[in-house]
Design a protein around this motif. Structure first.
Motif, PDB file in Angstrom:
ATOM      1  N   TYR A   1      63.972  42.524  45.343  1.00 19.06           N
ATOM      2  CA  TYR A   1      64.613  41.735  46.526  1.00 19.06           C
ATOM      3  C   TYR A   1      65.295  40.617  45.700  1.00 19.06           C
ATOM      4  O   TYR A   1      64.784  39.936  44.988  1.00 19.06           O
ATOM      5  N   ASP A   2      66.618  40.576  46.336  1.00 17.78           N
ATOM      6  CA  ASP A   2      67.465  39.333  46.032  1.00 17.78           C
ATOM      7  C   ASP A   2      66.884  38.184  46.893  1.00 17.78           C
ATOM      8  O   ASP A   2      67.549  38.031  47.918  1.00 17.78           O
ATOM      9  N   LEU A   3      66.034  37.204  46.628  1.00 13.75           N
ATOM     10  CA  LEU A   3      65.613  36.423  47.342  1.00 13.75           C
ATOM     11  C   LEU A   3      66.708  35.185  47.705  1.00 13.75           C
ATOM     12  O   LEU A   3      66.333  34.469  48.628  1.00 13.75           O
ATOM     13  N   ASN A   4      67.737  35.432  47.013  1.00 15.98           N
ATOM     14  CA  ASN A   4      68.828  34.316  47.309  1.00 15.98           C
ATOM     15  C   ASN A   4      69.343  34.827  48.697  1.00 15.98           C
ATOM     16  O   ASN A   4      70.014  33.782  49.633  1.00 15.98           O
ATOM     17  N   GLU A   5      69.203  35.743  49.357  1.00 21.38           N
ATOM     18  CA  GLU A   5      69.593  36.256  50.364  1.00 21.38           C
ATOM     19  C   GLU A   5      68.685  36.080  51.577  1.00 21.38           C
ATOM     20  O   GLU A   5      69.142  35.884  52.748  1.00 21.38           O
ATOM     21  N   TYR A   6      67.568  35.546  51.460  1.00 17.23           N
ATOM     22  CA  TYR A   6      66.421  35.198  52.373  1.00 17.23           C
ATOM     23  C   TYR A   6      66.602  33.869  52.702  1.00 17.23           C
ATOM     24  O   TYR A   6      66.506  33.014  51.983  1.00 17.23           O
ATOM     25  N   GLY A   7      66.215  33.665  53.983  1.00 18.10           N
ATOM     26  CA  GLY A   7      65.858  31.964  54.301  1.00 18.10           C
ATOM     27  C   GLY A   7      64.413  31.789  54.765  1.00 18.10           C
ATOM     28  O   GLY A   7      64.089  30.790  54.959  1.00 18.10           O
ATOM     29  N   THR A   8      63.673  32.954  55.174  1.00 17.33           N
ATOM     30  CA  THR A   8      62.301  32.618  55.585  1.00 17.33           C
ATOM     31  C   THR A   8      61.311  33.797  54.977  1.00 17.33           C
ATOM     32  O   THR A   8      61.931  34.740  55.058  1.00 17.33           O
ATOM     33  N   LEU A   9      60.007  33.281  54.640  1.00 21.48           N
ATOM     34  CA  LEU A   9      59.113  34.549  54.370  1.00 21.48           C
ATOM     35  C   LEU A   9      58.109  34.160  55.572  1.00 21.48           C
ATOM     36  O   LEU A   9      57.648  32.846  55.718  1.00 21.48           O
ATOM     37  N   VAL A  10      57.710  35.280  56.285  1.00 19.54           N
ATOM     38  CA  VAL A  10      56.715  35.211  57.476  1.00 19.54           C
ATOM     39  C   VAL A  10      55.555  35.837  57.033  1.00 19.54           C
ATOM     40  O   VAL A  10      55.387  36.874  56.160  1.00 19.54           O
ATOM     41  N   LEU A  11      54.280  34.842  56.801  1.00 17.84           N
ATOM     42  CA  LEU A  11      53.065  35.256  56.084  1.00 17.84           C
ATOM     43  C   LEU A  11      52.339  36.008  57.715  1.00 17.84           C
ATOM     44  O   LEU A  11      51.874  35.377  58.294  1.00 17.84           O
ATOM     45  N   GLY A  12      52.580  37.394  57.286  1.00 17.86           N
ATOM     46  CA  GLY A  12      51.785  38.081  58.735  1.00 17.86           C
ATOM     47  C   GLY A  12      50.667  38.596  58.525  1.00 17.86           C
ATOM     48  O   GLY A  12      50.081  39.605  59.038  1.00 17.86           O
ATOM     49  N   CYS A  13      49.513  38.200  57.580  1.00 18.58           N
ATOM     50  CA  CYS A  13      48.305  38.363  57.465  1.00 18.58           C
ATOM     51  C   CYS A  13      47.671  36.966  57.183  1.00 18.58           C
ATOM     52  O   CYS A  13      48.090  35.969  56.717  1.00 18.58           O
TER      53      CYS A  13
END
Length: 264
Positions: free
Chosen positions: A171-183
Motif C-alpha cells: 500500500y502507498d500509505l500517502n494515499e490514505y487519510g485514516t486507518l480503521v481498527l476493526g478488531c
C-alpha cells in the motif's frame, strides 16, 4: 448493583471496557473472555457462532443488566440472534467505516480498514461498506497474526514494527487519510501504528461510539447509574476457568490504561 457485561474471545474487549470505565464511572462491570476458543477470526463461522451463544448463556447466569459484545467478529456473526434470545440491552461493535469515509471524502484520501479475516468476509461488513462508501475509497486488510500477538502480550516494538511494515508494503500509505481498527485487539497497537504511518493519517476505532450507544440504551431503560461509586471494579471471568488468564486480563487492562505501551 447489577453489572454491565463485556464479552470477547480474549483480551481485545478490554479496550472497550476501558472506554466504558471512563464514560460510565459509576457502573460496575463483568468481563468475560472465551479462552477455550480464542482467536475467533480464523475459525469457521458456524463454530464461532456456537462458541458465542454458549458463552452468552454462561454470562447470563449472572444477574447483568446489559451486554456489550466487545468483538467485531462476534457482533457480525451473532448479534441478531443474541437480541432475539435475551431481553436486556445488547450492544455490538461495528468498524468505524462511516466516520472514516465522512472525514476522507472531502480530502480525496482513502480509508484502510484493519480487521480479522472473518470480519472482513461477513456480509454485515460488506453491507456497511456498500452503504457508506459511495466513492469506493475503502480498502480492507486482514491482520490474522495480530490477535495471537496481543493474546501473548507481545509488545516488542522491533517485532511488531517489522510485522506492520511487511503488511503495509503493498500500500502507498500517502494515499490514505485514516486507518480503521476493526478488531478490538488492535487498539493495543495504536501507539506503534502512529509511529509507523505518515503523520497525516488518523487512527480510529469504534469503542467510543459503542459506549455512547450503551449509555443511551441504559438511560432509555432507566438502568443508568450516574451517582455513587464503581469502586467494586471489574469481575473477571473466562470460559476456561483459568486463574492465570484472569491475571493476564488484569495485566492487559493496566498496560492499556497506562497509555505507555510503545513510548520511547
Amino acid at each position: 448493583m447489577k453489572r454491565i457485561a463485556f464479552f470477547d474471545s480474549g483480551l481485545g474487549g478490554i479496550t472497550v471496557l476501558k472506554e466504558a470505565m471512563t464514560q460510565l464511572p459509576h457502573e460496575q462491570f463483568l468481563y468475560y473472555a472465551d479462552t477455550k476458543h480464542v482467536p475467533y477470526g480464523s475459525k469457521p463461522k458456524e463454530d464461532v457462532k456456537r462458541f458465542i451463544l454458549d458463552a452468552a448463556a454462561d454470562i447470563m447466569r449472572h444477574d447483568i443488566k446489559a451486554l456489550v459484545v466487545a468483538c467485531n467478529t462476534a457482533t457480525s456473526i451473532a448479534i441478531a440472534e443474541l437480541r432475539v434470545r435475551y431481553a436486556i440491552p445488547i450492544v455490538g461493535m461495528e468498524p468505524a467505516v462511516k466516520p472514516a469515509v465522512e472525514m476522507n471524502r472531502p480530502l480525496g484520501r482513502r480509508v484502510l480498514v484493519l480487521a480479522t479475516a472473518l470480519t472482513l468476509r461477513e456480509s454485515k461488513y460488506h453491507e456497511l461498506v456498500n452503504r457508506v462508501d459511495d466513492l469506493s475509497i475503502v480498502d480492507s486488510l486482514p491482520l490474522p497474526e495480530l490477535v495471537p500477538y496481543c493474546e501473548a502480550l507481545q509488545f516488542d516494538e522491533a517485532v511488531l514494527a517489522d510485522y506492520f511494515r511487511r503488511q503495509f508494503e503493498p500500500y502507498d500509505l500517502n494515499e490514505y487519510g485514516t486507518l480503521v481498527l476493526g478488531c478490538t485487539h488492535y487498539p493495543f497497537y495504536r501507539q506503534l501504528l502512529a509511529k509507523l504511518v505518515p503523520p497525516h493519517i488518523s487512527i480510529i476505532d469504534g469503542s467510543r461510539g459503542t459506549v455512547r450507544r450503551l449509555r443511551e440504551l441504559l438511560s432509555a431503560h432507566s438502568l443508568l447509574n450516574d451517582t455513587g461509586s464503581g469502586d467494586a471494579g471489574v469481575q473477571w471471568m473466562c470460559s476456561g476457568r483459568d486463574g492465570e488468564y484472569i491475571r493476564k486480563m488484569q495485566q492487559a487492562l493496566e498496560l492499556y490504561a497506562s497509555g505507555r505501551l510503545f513510548e520511547e
